[in-house]
Design an enzyme around this catalytic site. Structure first.
Site, PDB file in Angstrom:
ATOM      1  N   ASN A   1      -8.944  27.439 -23.829  1.00 31.85           N
ATOM      2  CA  ASN A   1      -7.526  27.024 -23.606  1.00 31.85           C
ATOM      3  C   ASN A   1      -7.176  26.470 -22.371  1.00 31.85           C
ATOM      4  O   ASN A   1      -7.317  27.318 -21.322  1.00 31.85           O
ATOM      5  CB  ASN A   1      -7.013  26.777 -24.850  1.00 31.85           C
ATOM      6  CG  ASN A   1      -7.465  27.562 -26.201  1.00 31.85           C
ATOM      7  OD1 ASN A   1      -7.747  28.068 -26.768  1.00 31.85           O
ATOM      8  ND2 ASN A   1      -6.929  25.799 -27.263  1.00 31.85           N
TER       9      ASN A   1
ATOM     10  N   CYS B   1     -14.874  28.618 -28.070  1.00 28.48           N
ATOM     11  CA  CYS B   1     -15.332  29.257 -29.419  1.00 28.48           C
ATOM     12  C   CYS B   1     -16.578  28.983 -29.620  1.00 28.48           C
ATOM     13  O   CYS B   1     -17.854  28.613 -29.158  1.00 28.48           O
ATOM     14  CB  CYS B   1     -14.936  27.291 -30.562  1.00 28.48           C
ATOM     15  SG  CYS B   1     -15.522  27.425 -31.924  1.00 28.48           S
TER      16      CYS B   1
ATOM     17  N   ARG C   1      -5.830  34.727 -30.533  1.00 29.48           N
ATOM     18  CA  ARG C   1      -6.908  34.367 -31.342  1.00 29.48           C
ATOM     19  C   ARG C   1      -7.766  33.311 -30.755  1.00 29.48           C
ATOM     20  O   ARG C   1      -9.058  34.044 -30.302  1.00 29.48           O
ATOM     21  CB  ARG C   1      -6.313  33.712 -32.685  1.00 29.48           C
ATOM     22  CG  ARG C   1      -7.242  33.491 -33.783  1.00 29.48           C
ATOM     23  CD  ARG C   1      -8.423  33.000 -33.750  1.00 29.48           C
ATOM     24  NE  ARG C   1      -7.575  31.144 -34.348  1.00 29.48           N
ATOM     25  CZ  ARG C   1      -8.401  30.359 -33.327  1.00 29.48           C
ATOM     26  NH1 ARG C   1      -9.959  30.006 -33.522  1.00 29.48           N
ATOM     27  NH2 ARG C   1      -8.386  28.781 -33.057  1.00 29.48           N
ATOM     28  N   ASP C   2      -7.662  32.401 -30.355  1.00 32.47           N
ATOM     29  CA  ASP C   2      -8.468  31.243 -29.764  1.00 32.47           C
ATOM     30  C   ASP C   2      -8.981  32.327 -28.731  1.00 32.47           C
ATOM     31  O   ASP C   2     -10.279  31.861 -27.645  1.00 32.47           O
ATOM     32  CB  ASP C   2      -7.971  30.521 -29.394  1.00 32.47           C
ATOM     33  CG  ASP C   2      -8.858  28.998 -29.373  1.00 32.47           C
ATOM     34  OD1 ASP C   2     -10.344  28.887 -29.499  1.00 32.47           O
ATOM     35  OD2 ASP C   2      -8.626  27.535 -29.803  1.00 32.47           O
TER      36      ASP C   2
ATOM     37  N   HIS D   1      -3.798  20.874 -28.974  1.00 30.97           N
ATOM     38  CA  HIS D   1      -4.568  21.835 -28.655  1.00 30.97           C
ATOM     39  C   HIS D   1      -5.648  21.222 -27.997  1.00 30.97           C
ATOM     40  O   HIS D   1      -6.949  20.846 -28.078  1.00 30.97           O
ATOM     41  CB  HIS D   1      -5.114  22.003 -30.071  1.00 30.97           C
ATOM     42  CG  HIS D   1      -5.982  23.493 -29.772  1.00 30.97           C
ATOM     43  ND1 HIS D   1      -5.876  24.803 -30.322  1.00 30.97           N
ATOM     44  CD2 HIS D   1      -6.857  23.410 -29.476  1.00 30.97           C
ATOM     45  CE1 HIS D   1      -6.638  25.926 -30.276  1.00 30.97           C
ATOM     46  NE2 HIS D   1      -7.239  25.199 -29.599  1.00 30.97           N
TER      47      HIS D   1
ATOM     48  N   HIS E   1      -8.770  21.692 -24.268  1.00 30.54           N
ATOM     49  CA  HIS E   1      -9.164  22.780 -23.815  1.00 30.54           C
ATOM     50  C   HIS E   1      -9.415  22.740 -22.252  1.00 30.54           C
ATOM     51  O   HIS E   1      -9.435  20.928 -22.323  1.00 30.54           O
ATOM     52  CB  HIS E   1     -10.757  23.544 -24.870  1.00 30.54           C
ATOM     53  CG  HIS E   1     -10.171  24.211 -25.848  1.00 30.54           C
ATOM     54  ND1 HIS E   1     -10.935  26.106 -25.588  1.00 30.54           N
ATOM     55  CD2 HIS E   1      -9.949  24.122 -26.749  1.00 30.54           C
ATOM     56  CE1 HIS E   1     -10.308  26.473 -27.000  1.00 30.54           C
ATOM     57  NE2 HIS E   1     -10.136  25.097 -27.519  1.00 30.54           N
TER      58      HIS E   1
HETATM   59  N1  COA Z   1     -12.621  36.920 -45.069  1.00 35.78           N
HETATM   60  C1  COA Z   1     -13.643  38.299 -44.830  1.00 35.78           C
HETATM   61  N2  COA Z   1     -14.772  37.783 -45.089  1.00 35.78           N
HETATM   62  C2  COA Z   1     -15.538  36.916 -45.259  1.00 35.78           C
HETATM   63  C3  COA Z   1     -14.258  35.878 -45.739  1.00 35.78           C
HETATM   64  C4  COA Z   1     -12.866  35.680 -44.905  1.00 35.78           C
HETATM   65  N3  COA Z   1     -12.000  34.614 -44.973  1.00 35.78           N
HETATM   66  N4  COA Z   1     -14.693  34.609 -46.361  1.00 35.78           N
HETATM   67  C5  COA Z   1     -15.849  34.587 -46.251  1.00 35.78           C
HETATM   68  N5  COA Z   1     -16.224  36.547 -45.907  1.00 35.78           N
HETATM   69  C6  COA Z   1     -17.181  36.841 -46.010  1.00 35.78           C
HETATM   70  C7  COA Z   1     -18.138  37.003 -47.377  1.00 35.78           C
HETATM   71  O1  COA Z   1     -17.278  38.087 -47.747  1.00 35.78           O
HETATM   72  C8  COA Z   1     -19.333  37.766 -46.898  1.00 35.78           C
HETATM   73  O2  COA Z   1     -19.926  38.507 -46.342  1.00 35.78           O
HETATM   74  P1  COA Z   1     -21.214  39.827 -47.048  1.00 35.78           P
HETATM   75  O3  COA Z   1     -22.153  38.900 -46.304  1.00 35.78           O
HETATM   76  O4  COA Z   1     -20.384  41.392 -46.987  1.00 35.78           O
HETATM   77  O5  COA Z   1     -21.525  39.267 -48.735  1.00 35.78           O
HETATM   78  C9  COA Z   1     -19.455  36.511 -45.771  1.00 35.78           C
HETATM   79  O6  COA Z   1     -18.419  36.724 -45.129  1.00 35.78           O
HETATM   80  C10 COA Z   1     -19.967  34.991 -45.925  1.00 35.78           C
HETATM   81  O7  COA Z   1     -19.008  34.432 -47.453  1.00 35.78           O
HETATM   82  P2  COA Z   1     -19.562  33.364 -47.802  1.00 35.78           P
HETATM   83  O8  COA Z   1     -18.670  32.889 -48.887  1.00 35.78           O
HETATM   84  O9  COA Z   1     -21.230  32.901 -48.369  1.00 35.78           O
HETATM   85  O10 COA Z   1     -18.870  31.857 -46.510  1.00 35.78           O
HETATM   86  P3  COA Z   1     -20.231  31.015 -45.867  1.00 35.78           P
HETATM   87  O11 COA Z   1     -21.656  32.139 -45.124  1.00 35.78           O
HETATM   88  O12 COA Z   1     -20.640  30.415 -46.858  1.00 35.78           O
HETATM   89  O13 COA Z   1     -18.982  31.003 -44.367  1.00 35.78           O
HETATM   90  C11 COA Z   1     -17.282  31.897 -43.593  1.00 35.78           C
HETATM   91  C12 COA Z   1     -18.357  32.178 -43.875  1.00 35.78           C
HETATM   92  C13 COA Z   1     -16.957  30.877 -42.707  1.00 35.78           C
HETATM   93  C14 COA Z   1     -15.632  32.118 -44.007  1.00 35.78           C
HETATM   94  C15 COA Z   1     -17.227  32.602 -42.124  1.00 35.78           C
HETATM   95  O14 COA Z   1     -18.700  32.194 -41.391  1.00 35.78           O
HETATM   96  C16 COA Z   1     -16.146  32.808 -41.039  1.00 35.78           C
HETATM   97  O15 COA Z   1     -15.290  33.498 -40.898  1.00 35.78           O
HETATM   98  N6  COA Z   1     -15.997  31.390 -39.715  1.00 35.78           N
HETATM   99  C17 COA Z   1     -15.293  31.913 -38.975  1.00 35.78           C
HETATM  100  C18 COA Z   1     -14.237  30.898 -39.164  1.00 35.78           C
HETATM  101  C19 COA Z   1     -13.740  30.366 -37.469  1.00 35.78           C
HETATM  102  O16 COA Z   1     -13.433  31.434 -37.254  1.00 35.78           O
HETATM  103  N7  COA Z   1     -13.995  29.497 -37.109  1.00 35.78           N
HETATM  104  C20 COA Z   1     -12.918  29.430 -35.358  1.00 35.78           C
HETATM  105  C21 COA Z   1     -12.231  28.644 -35.477  1.00 35.78           C
HETATM  106  S1  COA Z   1     -12.373  27.740 -33.976  1.00 35.78           S
HETATM  107 ZN    ZN Z   2      -9.386  25.943 -29.708  1.00 38.82          ZN
END
Ligand code: COA
Ligand code: ZN
Length: 298
Positions: free
Chosen positions: A244, A235, A10-11, A202, A204
């Site tokens: 990591n 990230c 994942r990460d 965790h 990096h």
């Molecule tokens: N799984 C799948 N799709 C998702 C979702 C989820 N958990 N959460 C939101 N979405 C989709 C929505 O359906 C929407 O899709 P569309 O553009 O086709 O309509 C889009 O994402 C935006 O949704 P919204 O509710 O406006 O969310 P947002 O823009 O405020 O936030 C996040 C979106 C945070 C969910 C998104 O940016 C994300 O998944 N980021 C990943 C964060 C991550 O993995 N970080 C790594 C950790 S280090």
């Molecule tokens: Zn990390």
């Protein structure tokens, strides 16, 4: 005994230039499991637009359903992610909370407090659904947007999240900003207050202090660590973060120290080779060269 959770699938994969298909992701998971790793972060239910590499995590889960003794964690950013994870049969979810607002807004478009409120309600649902939950505290040791993080603040967050009934709280050095003294200063009071059973770290390896930080945390009483096979990672939302700390580095260090991890280094090296072959990266921690010689000539 130290427990290693491999977060490479994942990460490690989420920010690679090359997006792996489901079969390759499954192959990588199976390779780390074959080395004796019983805890793997296998994917994320996030927006596929935001993180294309984590699309189809439901299919990954379906293809590894035979790995019953492995604790398989999926990352979820919101309620939508929780529902998708539950529908896909996930038994353990990880949520990311934030030591700073800067990182929280960049990552999930919420303040740290908003993310916390959302996670709290998801924790309640998970408890009801028999799904265990882990909470990460991102940028626990420094933030690319808001700078230094006070160890007392991190301690306060841990105390707060303890109330949610989570299975684990992970102090995450999202960008690799920590140093070993800071790790001790942050972790020791937390362990003194809560014990080590629910605390993980965790790190990096951005500034080559990953292993030193693992050692500092271990010395302070932490026995659960994330690491990434082949040192894969970074990230997409944290400028400058590299992979990591490599699983093989961490496992080798503990093996040399006589601390049991239950992981076979030779098999781990094969998983590391696979990680690098599949992603086409040159990452790989520091242990690989030495380990390669050990197993080539023995
Ligand atoms: N799984 C799948 N799709 C998702 C979702 C989820 N958990 N959460 C939101 N979405 C989709 C929505 O359906 C929407 O899709 P569309 O553009 O086709 O309509 C889009 O994402 C935006 O949704 P919204 O509710 O406006 O969310 P947002 O823009 O405020 O936030 C996040 C979106 C945070 C969910 C998104 O940016 C994300 O998944 N980021 C990943 C964060 C991550 O993995 N970080 C790594 C950790 S280090
Ligand atoms: Zn990390």
């Amino acid at each position: 005994m130290v427990i290693i959770n491999d977060v490479g699938p994942r990460d490690g994969l989420q920010s690679q230039d090359k997006i792996l298909d489901v079969n390759d992701r499954v192959q990588l998971i199976r390779a780390v499991v074959a080395a004796g790793i019983n805890n793997v972060e296998v994917g994320a239910f996030v927006s596929p637009k935001a993180v294309p590499a984590m699309a189809s995590t439901d299919r990954v889960l379906a293809q590894i359903s035979d790995l019953k003794s492995v604790t398989k964690t999926v990352l979820i950013p919101n309620l939508r992610g929780y529902e998708l994870a539950k529908a896909a049969g996930a038994k353990r979810v990880a949520m990311v909370l934030y030591a700073t607002d800067g990182m929280s807004v960049k990552n999930v478009n919420m303040t740290a407090a908003e993310a916390e409120a959302s996670a709290k309600s998801i924790c309640a649902l998970a408890a009801n659904d028999g799904i265990s939950a882990a909470v990460y505290i991102a940028v626990s040791f420094g933030c690319p947007f808001d700078g230094a993080v006070d160890p007392t603040h991190v301690g306060d967050l841990v105390t707060q999240y303890y109330d949610y009934g989570v299975e684990q709280i992970v102090l995450a050095d999202t960008i690799g900003a920590a140093n070993p003294k800071q790790v001790s200063d942050t972790v020791a009071p937390i362990i003194a207050k809560h014990g080590g059973a629910k605390i993980a770290c965790h790190f990096h390896d951005t500034r080559a202090m990953g292993l030193a930080n693992v050692y500092a945390a271990y010395s302070a009483g932490v026995t659960q660590f994330d690491a990434s096979i082949g040192g894969l990672g970074g990230c997409p939302f944290a400028p400058g973060a590299t992979g990591n700390v490599a699983t093989e580095d961490v496992v080798m260090m503990f093996a040399q120290m006589g601390v049991e991890t239950g992981i076979d280094l030779e098999a781990l090296l094969k998983a590391s080779d696979l990680a690098i072959e599949l992603t086409g990266t040159t990452n790989g921690g520091r242990a690989r060269a030495w380990l390669n010689r050990q197993y080539q000539y023995s």
